[in-house]
Design a protein around this motif. Sequence first.
Motif, PDB file in Angstrom:
ATOM      1  N   VAL A  83      33.051  41.425  40.329  1.00 60.16           N
ATOM      2  CA  VAL A  83      33.549  42.231  41.441  1.00 60.16           C
ATOM      3  C   VAL A  83      34.869  42.920  41.050  1.00 60.16           C
ATOM      4  CG1 VAL A  83      34.379  42.159  43.830  1.00 60.16           C
ATOM      5  CG2 VAL A  83      32.480  40.709  43.130  1.00 60.16           C
ATOM      6  N   LYS A 119      41.358  47.330  44.513  1.00 57.35           N
ATOM      7  CA  LYS A 119      41.587  46.006  43.949  1.00 57.35           C
ATOM      8  C   LYS A 119      40.655  45.774  42.755  1.00 57.35           C
ATOM      9  CE  LYS A 119      42.032  41.088  45.066  1.00 57.35           C
ATOM     10  NZ  LYS A 119      43.411  40.959  44.590  1.00 57.35           N
ATOM     11  N   TYR A 149      40.830  47.379  53.662  1.00 58.63           N
ATOM     12  CA  TYR A 149      40.214  46.135  53.234  1.00 58.63           C
ATOM     13  C   TYR A 149      38.727  46.182  53.534  1.00 58.63           C
ATOM     14  CZ  TYR A 149      40.267  41.296  51.748  1.00 58.63           C
ATOM     15  OH  TYR A 149      40.082  40.139  51.028  1.00 58.63           O
ATOM     16  N   PRO A 151      35.863  43.724  54.024  1.00 60.49           N
ATOM     17  CA  PRO A 151      35.722  42.279  54.204  1.00 60.49           C
ATOM     18  C   PRO A 151      34.366  41.769  53.728  1.00 60.49           C
ATOM     19  CG  PRO A 151      35.340  43.398  56.284  1.00 60.49           C
ATOM     20  CD  PRO A 151      35.682  44.468  55.292  1.00 60.49           C
ATOM     21  N   SER A 152      34.037  42.059  52.505  1.00 62.57           N
ATOM     22  CA  SER A 152      32.735  41.678  51.983  1.00 62.57           C
ATOM     23  C   SER A 152      32.824  41.477  50.490  1.00 62.57           C
ATOM     24  CB  SER A 152      31.703  42.764  52.312  1.00 62.57           C
ATOM     25  OG  SER A 152      30.443  42.441  51.779  1.00 62.57           O
ATOM     26  N   GLY A 153      32.311  40.337  50.041  1.00 63.09           N
ATOM     27  CA  GLY A 153      32.159  40.114  48.616  1.00 63.09           C
ATOM     28  C   GLY A 153      33.432  40.100  47.808  1.00 63.09           C
ATOM     29  N   GLY A 154      34.581  39.998  48.453  1.00 63.71           N
ATOM     30  CA  GLY A 154      35.849  39.980  47.735  1.00 63.71           C
ATOM     31  C   GLY A 154      36.291  41.335  47.227  1.00 63.71           C
TER      32      GLY A 154
ATOM     33  N   ARG B 101      32.223  34.611  49.097  1.00 63.63           N
ATOM     34  CA  ARG B 101      30.826  34.851  49.401  1.00 63.63           C
ATOM     35  C   ARG B 101      30.478  36.283  49.067  1.00 63.63           C
ATOM     36  NH1 ARG B 101      29.539  32.751  54.052  1.00 63.63           N
ATOM     37  NH2 ARG B 101      28.090  34.358  54.709  1.00 63.63           N
ATOM     38  N   PRO B 102      29.198  36.586  48.822  1.00 66.17           N
ATOM     39  CA  PRO B 102      28.823  37.929  48.371  1.00 66.17           C
ATOM     40  C   PRO B 102      28.682  38.946  49.490  1.00 66.17           C
ATOM     41  CG  PRO B 102      26.883  36.532  48.449  1.00 66.17           C
ATOM     42  CD  PRO B 102      28.048  35.657  48.815  1.00 66.17           C
ATOM     43  N   ASP B 103      28.745  38.517  50.739  1.00 62.31           N
ATOM     44  CA  ASP B 103      28.455  39.456  51.816  1.00 62.31           C
ATOM     45  C   ASP B 103      29.599  39.477  52.814  1.00 62.31           C
ATOM     46  OD1 ASP B 103      25.921  37.056  52.891  1.00 62.31           O
ATOM     47  OD2 ASP B 103      28.106  36.932  52.845  1.00 62.31           O
ATOM     48  N   ILE B 104      29.316  39.890  54.034  1.00 60.25           N
ATOM     49  CA  ILE B 104      30.369  40.055  55.037  1.00 60.25           C
ATOM     50  C   ILE B 104      31.095  38.726  55.255  1.00 60.25           C
ATOM     51  CG2 ILE B 104      30.787  40.530  57.483  1.00 60.25           C
ATOM     52  CD1 ILE B 104      28.550  42.587  57.337  1.00 60.25           C
ATOM     53  N   GLY B 105      32.405  38.831  55.314  1.00 63.94           N
ATOM     54  CA  GLY B 105      33.225  37.628  55.409  1.00 63.94           C
ATOM     55  C   GLY B 105      33.753  37.185  54.069  1.00 63.94           C
ATOM     56  N   GLY B 106      33.306  37.824  53.011  1.00 61.83           N
ATOM     57  CA  GLY B 106      33.758  37.456  51.674  1.00 61.83           C
ATOM     58  C   GLY B 106      35.120  38.037  51.370  1.00 61.83           C
ATOM     59  N   LEU B 107      36.139  37.199  51.382  1.00 63.64           N
ATOM     60  CA  LEU B 107      37.480  37.642  51.022  1.00 63.64           C
ATOM     61  C   LEU B 107      37.740  37.405  49.535  1.00 63.64           C
ATOM     62  CD1 LEU B 107      39.595  36.326  54.046  1.00 63.64           C
ATOM     63  CD2 LEU B 107      38.241  38.414  53.845  1.00 63.64           C
ATOM     64  N   LEU B 108      36.889  36.616  48.921  1.00 66.16           N
ATOM     65  CA  LEU B 108      36.949  36.373  47.485  1.00 66.16           C
ATOM     66  C   LEU B 108      35.558  36.606  46.903  1.00 66.16           C
ATOM     67  CD1 LEU B 108      39.018  33.054  47.441  1.00 66.16           C
ATOM     68  CD2 LEU B 108      39.811  35.286  46.660  1.00 66.16           C
ATOM     69  N   PRO B 109      35.482  37.007  45.632  1.00 71.14           N
ATOM     70  CA  PRO B 109      34.168  37.156  45.011  1.00 71.14           C
ATOM     71  C   PRO B 109      33.398  35.845  45.036  1.00 71.14           C
ATOM     72  CG  PRO B 109      35.855  38.201  43.655  1.00 71.14           C
ATOM     73  CD  PRO B 109      36.562  37.448  44.726  1.00 71.14           C
ATOM     74  N   ALA B 110      32.072  35.961  45.130  1.00 69.49           N
ATOM     75  CA  ALA B 110      31.229  34.774  45.256  1.00 69.49           C
ATOM     76  C   ALA B 110      31.305  33.877  44.032  1.00 69.49           C
ATOM     77  CB  ALA B 110      29.775  35.204  45.508  1.00 69.49           C
ATOM     78  N   ILE B 156      44.327  37.219  47.883  1.00 68.28           N
ATOM     79  CA  ILE B 156      43.738  37.862  49.060  1.00 68.28           C
ATOM     80  C   ILE B 156      44.826  38.771  49.613  1.00 68.28           C
ATOM     81  CG2 ILE B 156      42.742  37.500  51.341  1.00 68.28           C
ATOM     82  CD1 ILE B 156      41.821  34.740  50.390  1.00 68.28           C
TER      83      ILE B 156
END
Lengths: 368, 253
Positions: A83, A119, A149, A151-154, B101-110, B156
Amino acid sequence: MNAAPSSSPRKSPLLAVICSSLWICACDLFHTGFDNIEDARLYTANQASSQDPPTGAITVMNWNIKFAGARVDFFFDCHGQEVLMDSATVYQNLQGLSDAINAVNPDILLAQEVDIKSKRSAYIDQVQWILDHTELNYAAYASQWKADYIPSGGIGRVDSGNVIFSRWPITRATRIALPQIDAQDGFTRYFYLKRNILHTRIQPSGRASVNVLNTHTSAYSVDDTAYRQIQIFQQQLQTLQDRGEIFIAGGDLNTIPPGSTQVSGFSDNVCEDDFLADDFSSKTSWTQGLYDQFIPAVSLTDYISDNTPYFTHSISGSVFWNRKLDYLFSNSPWQTGTTITYQNLSQGGIDSMSLSDHAPISSQWAWP
Amino acid sequence: MGMAMKITLVLILLLTSTAVAAVQNTGDSADTLDEGNFQTGVFAPLRMGLGANTELATHPLVDFVLPHLYLKHRWIRQSHFSLATLHYLSYPSQALRLVARPDIGGLLPANTDIPHMLTSYNSLVLSWQLPKGLRLSPRIGLQNTVGGTDSSVPTIDLPFIYYRTSSHHHGHSIRGGVELDQQITSRWQFVFDIGYFYLPGTDGHFAWEHKSYLQLHLGPSTSLLFGYLAVAGRYPFGQESRLLPLADFIWSW
């Protein structure tokens, strides 16, 4: 030309009251929106190179540089899970890109997928970096994916888009919004890419100005959005032609030309989505109008006789270029025999396979 | 973007800002709850008066993903002056894994490899009772994290989160501030707070956080809190400031 549908949030009195009472100054909370038509962002190299006006043919180049991601296997191509890149990786890749650009030494460069504050590319302003490491002096940038931002996948913060680099001053630069994908839900569309046409006017000292347009149309629309985007691009060029204005246009149209031998089933497409971005079965005629009305750098006759030397894209670094998605057009002739698709060291002289998932193309063109 | 979508985003931000502001709001003064008393809010932590000078606090629902505990002990209590220390301990790794996580809600890469980490925060808080019902409470503290500094966990880069998680990457951060509150009338209380984060080793180095709110006592055991939260800081992408709403409903028993 009809304006594209609005891509900026509409406001209503009720929402204004809610926002005011919540002390929120703008309801585009993550700043993802754009106006239908707005000024593009202009850049200047920190140290100018030669700006002598053209005396003969100039070199025009088009390249989707994949935000200096080289052949990193990012999650969106399904070959890997990456990513983010660190700054050392980005600078290394930018150096490779600038070395290749300097080897071609274009006077005008149309680039797609250029990050300025993302990022994923360590927040490096790639437009400024390329200007400061090549002979190009000016640039216009039109963002097509911007959010404080994601909010998905970092993914985080992103700002990426189309750029026109020029040796000579850019006297006008406009971002023209293209339609977004109707089939997406509102939440996805809010944070998703917002495609555009970047329209500039370039004028060397003492010479006539020329319009230069750059676009990067949708790769993942399940409806007719990508087709409409190409149609709007074509209409924009037709309007200039009807006015008697000269233009150079190009970009990544995310579709293959008419007469392509292979239209689906590409070996490097491993994503398991229901929608296959690389099934072009119903899309091969989408660029026919551009070929009919304007002059391509790679003629359709040459392409149909043998597609292979003109391919400009492969998803995986282990698969050689296997489809053509990148184009240059004009309404003034390209210099015969000067178009190059830089596929590898023996075909063009650049090891482009390691630098991006797109190969650059260039051609010579006589300034009016 | 449709109306419902916009309102949803606004509400999410409202909840987020209030929750974040309330996460470490155990009352930024040296005073503690009386023994046997409890206080909680929609977003504010559950505070429990354990003794005459000791208070425990936690967010029970948040504990499921971010186990944490606050302990405040008042060491000095005089008519116009109090001194307390605040101690906080948390295990942030579980929450970080949840947002990788890879989808919505992912603040860090999975594919982020998140190590076990422990974060502590220890601060000194003073409170002076001033004329006209004013109370001035300066504070200073040190946040430490063990277990994270050698990891490759990305930052983050969001307001409120970036500088609160700075110690995950650089081992420690320093936080200070001052709160001024006043009981304006029997029902209205005003709070004005400024906080400063010093983040050694980061691209940013600093952040300022300011909140101000009114608390309306609806009755002997309930109150409504509303105001704003502002933050300005330097992040890896540059400087940014944000202004967000603050609201909560507080119960005491």
